[in-house]
Design a protein around this motif. Sequence first.
Motif, PDB file in Angstrom:
ATOM      1  N   UNK A 135       0.841  -1.199   0.000  1.00 25.64           N
ATOM      2  CA  UNK A 135       0.000   0.000   0.000  1.00 25.64           C
ATOM      3  C   UNK A 135       0.878   1.253   0.000  1.00 25.64           C
ATOM      4  N   UNK A 136       1.974   1.202   0.748  1.00 28.40           N
ATOM      5  CA  UNK A 136       2.877   2.367   0.736  1.00 28.40           C
ATOM      6  C   UNK A 136       3.620   2.474  -0.597  1.00 28.40           C
ATOM      7  N   UNK A 137       3.949   1.331  -1.195  1.00 29.96           N
ATOM      8  CA  UNK A 137       4.538   1.378  -2.547  1.00 29.96           C
ATOM      9  C   UNK A 137       3.560   2.051  -3.503  1.00 29.96           C
ATOM     10  N   UNK A 138       2.296   1.668  -3.360  1.00 31.68           N
ATOM     11  CA  UNK A 138       1.255   2.284  -4.195  1.00 31.68           C
ATOM     12  C   UNK A 138       1.195   3.785  -3.915  1.00 31.68           C
ATOM     13  N   UNK A 139       1.305   4.149  -2.647  1.00 23.05           N
ATOM     14  CA  UNK A 139       1.254   5.559  -2.259  1.00 23.05           C
ATOM     15  C   UNK A 139       2.406   6.362  -2.860  1.00 23.05           C
ATOM     16  N   UNK A 140       3.574   5.728  -2.935  1.00 22.33           N
ATOM     17  CA  UNK A 140       4.716   6.443  -3.518  1.00 22.33           C
ATOM     18  C   UNK A 140       4.483   6.714  -4.998  1.00 22.33           C
ATOM     19  N   UNK A 141       3.963   5.697  -5.692  1.00 18.82           N
ATOM     20  CA  UNK A 141       3.695   5.869  -7.131  1.00 18.82           C
ATOM     21  C   UNK A 141       2.638   6.961  -7.324  1.00 18.82           C
ATOM     22  N   UNK A 142       1.561   6.875  -6.523  1.00 18.81           N
ATOM     23  CA  UNK A 142       0.434   7.800  -6.698  1.00 18.81           C
ATOM     24  C   UNK A 142       0.833   9.235  -6.357  1.00 18.81           C
ATOM     25  N   UNK A 143       1.361   9.430  -5.155  1.00 22.90           N
ATOM     26  CA  UNK A 143       1.588  10.809  -4.696  1.00 22.90           C
ATOM     27  C   UNK A 143       2.655  11.513  -5.532  1.00 22.90           C
ATOM     28  N   UNK A 144       3.667  10.751  -6.011  1.00 21.87           N
ATOM     29  CA  UNK A 144       4.710  11.374  -6.843  1.00 21.87           C
ATOM     30  C   UNK A 144       4.114  11.941  -8.125  1.00 21.87           C
ATOM     31  N   UNK A 145       3.031  11.302  -8.594  1.00 21.79           N
ATOM     32  CA  UNK A 145       2.415  11.749  -9.851  1.00 21.79           C
ATOM     33  C   UNK A 145       1.258  12.728  -9.596  1.00 21.79           C
ATOM     34  N   UNK A 146       1.083  13.145  -8.343  1.00 17.07           N
ATOM     35  CA  UNK A 146       0.056  14.152  -8.051  1.00 17.07           C
ATOM     36  C   UNK A 146      -1.307  13.565  -7.721  1.00 17.07           C
ATOM     37  N   UNK A 147      -1.368  12.255  -7.451  1.00 22.18           N
ATOM     38  CA  UNK A 147      -2.632  11.610  -7.072  1.00 22.18           C
ATOM     39  C   UNK A 147      -2.653  11.435  -5.554  1.00 22.18           C
ATOM     40  N   UNK A 148      -3.670  11.982  -4.894  1.00 20.67           N
ATOM     41  CA  UNK A 148      -3.803  11.775  -3.450  1.00 20.67           C
ATOM     42  C   UNK A 148      -4.226  10.329  -3.208  1.00 20.67           C
ATOM     43  N   UNK A 149      -3.929   9.806  -2.004  1.00 23.59           N
ATOM     44  CA  UNK A 149      -4.353   8.427  -1.720  1.00 23.59           C
ATOM     45  C   UNK A 149      -5.021   8.353  -0.341  1.00 23.59           C
ATOM     46  N   UNK A 150      -6.040   7.530  -0.240  1.00 25.80           N
ATOM     47  CA  UNK A 150      -6.703   7.284   1.045  1.00 25.80           C
ATOM     48  C   UNK A 150      -6.689   5.778   1.303  1.00 25.80           C
ATOM     49  N   UNK A 151      -6.291   5.388   2.510  1.00 27.13           N
ATOM     50  CA  UNK A 151      -6.472   3.990   2.924  1.00 27.13           C
ATOM     51  C   UNK A 151      -7.557   3.989   3.986  1.00 27.13           C
ATOM     52  N   UNK A 152      -8.577   3.171   3.798  1.00 21.58           N
ATOM     53  CA  UNK A 152      -9.598   3.077   4.834  1.00 21.58           C
ATOM     54  C   UNK A 152     -10.190   1.664   4.869  1.00 21.58           C
ATOM     55  N   UNK A 153     -10.944   1.423   5.932  1.00 21.19           N
ATOM     56  CA  UNK A 153     -11.576   0.119   6.112  1.00 21.19           C
ATOM     57  C   UNK A 153     -12.692  -0.057   5.091  1.00 21.19           C
ATOM     58  N   UNK A 154     -12.648  -1.154   4.377  1.00 23.80           N
ATOM     59  CA  UNK A 154     -13.713  -1.374   3.410  1.00 23.80           C
ATOM     60  C   UNK A 154     -14.852  -2.172   3.992  1.00 23.80           C
ATOM     61  N   UNK A 155     -14.586  -2.852   5.092  1.00 27.07           N
ATOM     62  CA  UNK A 155     -15.508  -3.841   5.626  1.00 27.07           C
ATOM     63  C   UNK A 155     -16.664  -3.231   6.422  1.00 27.07           C
ATOM     64  N   UNK A 156     -17.415  -2.354   5.776  1.00 24.49           N
ATOM     65  CA  UNK A 156     -18.634  -1.773   6.371  1.00 24.49           C
ATOM     66  C   UNK A 156     -19.483  -1.340   5.186  1.00 24.49           C
ATOM     67  N   UNK A 157     -20.790  -1.201   5.401  1.00 26.01           N
ATOM     68  CA  UNK A 157     -21.634  -0.804   4.268  1.00 26.01           C
ATOM     69  C   UNK A 157     -21.259   0.598   3.794  1.00 26.01           C
ATOM     70  N   UNK A 158     -21.479   0.879   2.548  1.00 24.87           N
ATOM     71  CA  UNK A 158     -21.198   2.194   1.955  1.00 24.87           C
ATOM     72  C   UNK A 158     -19.829   2.748   2.369  1.00 24.87           C
ATOM     73  N   UNK A 159     -18.764   2.017   2.055  1.00 22.46           N
ATOM     74  CA  UNK A 159     -17.442   2.390   2.569  1.00 22.46           C
ATOM     75  C   UNK A 159     -16.891   3.700   2.002  1.00 22.46           C
ATOM     76  N   UNK A 160     -17.412   4.146   0.834  1.00 15.44           N
ATOM     77  CA  UNK A 160     -16.902   5.422   0.303  1.00 15.44           C
ATOM     78  C   UNK A 160     -17.598   6.592   0.979  1.00 15.44           C
TER      79      UNK A 160
END
Length: 378
Positions: A220-245
């Motif tokens: 996930x942090x590797x993903x974060x490095x790729x994303x943030x370097x290119x100007x994409x913000x990243x959020x990690x959150x718990x998916x295991x609940x209804x309507x997680x977004x």
Amino acid sequence: MTSLKQYRRITVKIGSALLVDRTSGLKRDWLASLVEDVAALAAGGSDVLVVSSGAIALGRTILGLGKRALKLEESQAAAAVGQIALAGAWSEELGRKGLTSGQVLVTLGDTEERRRYLNARATISTLLKMKAVPVINENDTVATTEIRYGDNDRLAARVATMMGADLLVLLSDIDGLYTAPPALDSQAKFLPVVDRITPEIEAMAGGAASELSRGGMRTKLDAGKIATAAGTAMIITLGNRPNPLSAIDRGERATFFRPSANPVKGYKSWIAGQLEPAGRLSVDAGAVDALLSGKSLLPAGVTLVSGSFSRGDTVAIIGPEGREIARGLVAYDSTDAVRIAGLKTAEIESVLGYEARSAMVHRDDLVVSRQAAPVRVE
Ligand code: GLU
């Protein structure tokens, strides 16, 4: 953190454990509630791309393979069975909300080779123009061990940056980043915001992955490095609940990774996000200074060449402290790179027997890593 609705283009990655239950199979109700959130974002004008894991886990359940370890060809067969069911479920649930979906299965080469990258980008952007929701996964049925992403975190980051998404959401079995893996350390503290993924932040990840997914905090942090370097913000959150977004907008716990204020764009972001460099060039302190001030890497500054690579392959450039400081496309094959490492430009022709390009890695083909870059006032 601002509301998700403010993001123009959002990539959402869904981990296998969220979608698949080992005994009952696909978690339809959960999927339906996630799709409600996707439909709300789409109705507000955002493009949504889904990177969905779960093919292997679902195929395993459908085929009744139990918990035993699978051979590569068994996982590939399970992926074939699971993917068709997974895609069907996405198409049905999105369809219920009036959304069309398009399945995109990619292999590593589709993002790592420039020509195929441009091709994949053109297809996905056409889907988005047609208002279809791309549902993306690795093509596990044909990907072999050496040529696969293996985890959908980095795949999702590659897709997000390829498509110029301004946000990547990783829905996970953990609600964000802690100072240490909370399962192992009860003192671990939650981090709501990460400004930059430094080596200290990386050290917080530990190595553990959950049972059903290959990821874990490290990918996930590797993903974060790729994303943030290119100007994409990243959020990690718990998916295991209804309507997680919409849970993120309601203020449920999530870690927000800020994008770089000076993102690398276009061609350079493709270089910076390359997943597996083919080789490494160790360089001296003088070369580090030259790279940080925007110059090319000359053979004279290279102290060691490792790996076997061809001209045009991606190499990692390693400073004297052993840390990666840049990535770039190398101008020589590794056999020639070894012969000219440490030599001045004038000496090279007599060694190689042909007139040399002077740079080992030209500045146009080179990206300095975010954590190595000179500190700018942001
Ligand atoms: N592509 C794999 C699948 O769909 C998942 C990889 C991962 O868990 O990150 O089963």
